[in-house]
Design a protein around this motif. Structure first.
Motif, PDB file in Angstrom:
ATOM      1  N   LEU A  67       0.847  -1.200   0.000  1.00  0.00           N
ATOM      2  CA  LEU A  67       0.000   0.000   0.000  1.00  0.00           C
ATOM      3  C   LEU A  67       0.876   1.241   0.000  1.00  0.00           C
ATOM      4  O   LEU A  67       1.973   1.234   0.546  1.00  0.00           O
ATOM      5  CB  LEU A  67      -0.896   0.009   1.245  1.00  0.00           C
TER       6      LEU A  67
ATOM      7  N   GLY B  14      -2.453   4.444   2.467  1.00  0.00           N
ATOM      8  CA  GLY B  14      -3.201   3.223   2.755  1.00  0.00           C
ATOM      9  C   GLY B  14      -3.921   2.635   1.558  1.00  0.00           C
ATOM     10  O   GLY B  14      -4.690   1.680   1.712  1.00  0.00           O
ATOM     11  N   HIS B  15      -3.697   3.177   0.382  1.00  0.00           N
ATOM     12  CA  HIS B  15      -4.375   2.676  -0.817  1.00  0.00           C
ATOM     13  C   HIS B  15      -3.481   1.684  -1.546  1.00  0.00           C
ATOM     14  O   HIS B  15      -2.267   1.882  -1.640  1.00  0.00           O
ATOM     15  CB  HIS B  15      -4.761   3.844  -1.728  1.00  0.00           C
ATOM     16  N   PRO B  16      -4.069   0.613  -2.110  1.00  0.00           N
ATOM     17  CA  PRO B  16      -3.259  -0.449  -2.705  1.00  0.00           C
ATOM     18  C   PRO B  16      -2.535  -0.018  -3.972  1.00  0.00           C
ATOM     19  O   PRO B  16      -3.106   0.662  -4.822  1.00  0.00           O
ATOM     20  CB  PRO B  16      -4.281  -1.546  -3.017  1.00  0.00           C
TER      21      PRO B  16
ATOM     22  N   THR C 211      -3.789  -7.347   3.117  1.00  0.00           N
ATOM     23  CA  THR C 211      -4.126  -5.920   3.021  1.00  0.00           C
ATOM     24  C   THR C 211      -4.418  -5.344   4.403  1.00  0.00           C
ATOM     25  O   THR C 211      -3.978  -4.237   4.738  1.00  0.00           O
ATOM     26  CB  THR C 211      -5.340  -5.740   2.086  1.00  0.00           C
TER      27      THR C 211
ATOM     28  N   ARG D 195      -2.620  -2.279   6.084  1.00  0.00           N
ATOM     29  CA  ARG D 195      -3.451  -1.092   6.313  1.00  0.00           C
ATOM     30  C   ARG D 195      -3.529  -0.747   7.802  1.00  0.00           C
ATOM     31  O   ARG D 195      -3.572   0.433   8.170  1.00  0.00           O
ATOM     32  CB  ARG D 195      -4.852  -1.312   5.726  1.00  0.00           C
TER      33      ARG D 195
ATOM     34  N   GLY E 182      -2.738   2.770   9.302  1.00  0.00           N
ATOM     35  CA  GLY E 182      -3.845   3.437   9.986  1.00  0.00           C
ATOM     36  C   GLY E 182      -3.510   3.836  11.413  1.00  0.00           C
ATOM     37  O   GLY E 182      -4.026   4.827  11.930  1.00  0.00           O
TER      38      GLY E 182
ATOM     39  N   SER F 132     -13.622   0.103  11.539  1.00  0.00           N
ATOM     40  CA  SER F 132     -12.863   0.109  10.277  1.00  0.00           C
ATOM     41  C   SER F 132     -13.249  -1.059   9.373  1.00  0.00           C
ATOM     42  O   SER F 132     -12.664  -1.221   8.303  1.00  0.00           O
ATOM     43  CB  SER F 132     -11.363   0.045  10.568  1.00  0.00           C
TER      44      SER F 132
ATOM     45  N   GLU G  53     -10.152  -3.610   9.154  1.00  0.00           N
ATOM     46  CA  GLU G  53      -8.965  -3.211   8.391  1.00  0.00           C
ATOM     47  C   GLU G  53      -7.676  -3.260   9.199  1.00  0.00           C
ATOM     48  O   GLU G  53      -6.597  -3.085   8.635  1.00  0.00           O
ATOM     49  CB  GLU G  53      -9.159  -1.795   7.867  1.00  0.00           C
TER      50      GLU G  53
END
Lengths: 148, 148, 148, 148
Positions: D34, D38-40, D58, D62, D66, D92, D95
Motif C-alpha cells: 500500500l 493506505g491505498h493499494p 491488506t 493497512r 492506519g 474500520s 482493516e
C-alpha cells in the motif's frame, strides 16, 4: 487434472449429514457444502432447525476454505490469537466461524474438493455428522486435528 | 392446523428445477427454496452456474415472501415505483429481487408454504423451471400473473 | 483437465494493461485479474490513479464472473432491467459493476480462466487496455459483445 | 520533497515476497503493498493460497498505516487493550489486523513510503518474507520491534 465436486454429490453429502443427525437423535441441523473456491453447491436446513443455522454452517465451511485449515485448527488458532480472529471476522463479515463442524473435503490424493459445514448441535456432534456423511460418499475429511 | 414444507420436499423441488434446466438445454442454474418465514430449506447451485446465482435465486424467493407477491407482480411494481424498490433494497440488503423466477408456493387450499427462486438463464426460463418443478411435486405456484 | 491462471500470468496481464494505458496517453489506471472463482490473483494501481480505481476494477471483473457475462452484456442488461441490477448491487455489496472494461478470460477452447477489470479512463478505453493486455499474453477476451 | 512508492516497485516487492515464500518451502502466500495513504498499489495472491489471504495481507498493511506502527507493536497493543482493538475493527470493517507480517516501508531517512502485508504461513514466516522482499529492493522495514 483434478476432480471437482458436482451439485449431486454436494446434495447427497448435505442430505446424509441431516439424516445422520436424525438417526442419532441430535438436534435439527443445517449443512452447507461449498466448492473449493468457497461458493455454495448445496445448503440444506432441517425444517425444525433454527434459522441462523444455514449461515453458521456456511461460515464454518467457508472459514476452513478461506484460511486453509479444518475447523479444529481454526478453533485452536482463535483461542491463541483472539485479536487476529476478531479482525478477520470484521473484514469478512463473519465468514470465518472457528469451531469444530467445518471440515475440508479431499480426494484420495489429498486434493482439495471443497468443504462441508454443519451446525445445530454441539460442535463435536456437528463434526460427527459431517464425518459420517463424508465417509458415506467415500471422500476424505480434514478436520484440522493436531495429528492430521 | 396447516401444512408446512419440509427439507426433503424442498430439496426435491430444487433438484427438479436444476434437472429441468439441463433437460431443456438452458444455462446452468441455482435454485433456492424457502419456508413461509423466508428462511432457506434448500439451496442448490449447478457446479457450472456463476457464483452470484445462489444469492440471486434466494433474493427472488425472499422478495416474494417479504412483500407477499410473486415475482411478476414485484417486477410490475418495481417498474412503476423505482424509488420505493430502491429504498426496499437498501433496507433489506438486496433481499428483494423483483423479476420473474420467484414464485410463491401454495397448497391446494391456497395456503402459503414458502417460495422458490431460480436464477441462471432469462427470467422467463428461470420461472419455467420453477413451475416445472412445482408441478412435478403436485404443488401450486403463484408467479404474480396479472390475472392470478 | 483444464487450464487455470497462475499469479505470474495474472501479474503480467495487469502490468500490461497499465503499460498500454501509459503508452496511449490515457488516464492512470488500476487493473484487477481474478481467477475463475472470482478471487484476486493480481491487482495493480498506477500510483497516480485515484484510490477507488482498484475496487472498481475488481467489481468490473467480479461482476462478469458472478453473472457469467462480459461487461458490455452486463451494461445492456443493467439498462434494460435497472431494478434487477440495483438489487444485485445491494445484495453483493456493489460487486457487480455493469460497464465495459470487465472482460472474461478464456483459453483457446473457450474454457473460463478468470476475468480482468480495468478502470481509470472511459469505459471504452478501459476495455481497450484490457484487450491489448489479453492479446499480448495470447489469451482470449469475452467482452460480452452482442455478436460474440 | 519526498520519495513515493510507484506501482513498479510495489509489484516487485509483492512478487519478491511470494518468491521467497516458495523458495523457503512455506505455505502459499498473498502480499499487499500500500502507499503511505493506505491505498493499494499491488496485491498478489499465489494461485494456491486460500482466498481470504489477500484481504488479510491488506489488513495487516493497512492496520500499520492506519495506526502508525508495525505489526509487532500492534500485536502487543491488541493483547494489552483488547476492547480498544475490537472497537477499531468494528469501526474500520476489520482493516486493522494486529499481528506480525505487517511492516511499514521507510526510505533511508526514515520517511514513510507505505506498508507491506504478507499472509499465508505463520506470522513470523509471513514477516520474514516481507523483510526479505524489502531488503531485496534496498528499502527499510519497520516491524514494530520493541527496540526499533
Amino acid at each position: 487434472m483434478y476432480l471437482s465436486l458436482d451439485v449431486e454429490s454436494a446434495a447427497r453429502l448435505a442430505g446424509a449429514a441431516l439424516r445422520h443427525a436424525r438417526q442419532l437423535g441430535l438436534r435439527p441441523m443445517a449443512c452447507a457444502v461449498l466448492d473449493a473456491a468457497g461458493h455454495p453447491l448445496a445448503v440444506l436446513r432441517d425444517e425444525h432447525a433454527s434459522f441462523l443455522r444455514p449461515q453458521i454452517a456456511t461460515g464454518k465451511a467457508r472459514g476452513c476454505l478461506g484460511m486453509g485449515f479444518g475447523g479444529r485448527e481454526l478453533a485452536r488458532r482463535a483461542q491463541a490469537m483472539p485479536a487476529f480472529f476478531d479482525a478477520i471476522n470484521s473484514l469478512s463479515g463473519g465468514e470465518v466461524i472457528p469451531v469444530a463442524g467445518g471440515v475440508l473435503l479431499r480426494d484420495a490424493e489429498g486434493g482439495l474438493l471443497g468443504a462441508i459445514g454443519v451446525s445445530g448441535d454441539t460442535s463435536d456432534n456437528d463434526e460427527r455428522c459431517a464425518l459420517l456423511a463424508i465417509a458415506e460418499l467415500g471422500l476424505h475429511g480434514d478436520c484440522g486435528d493436531a495429528q492430521a
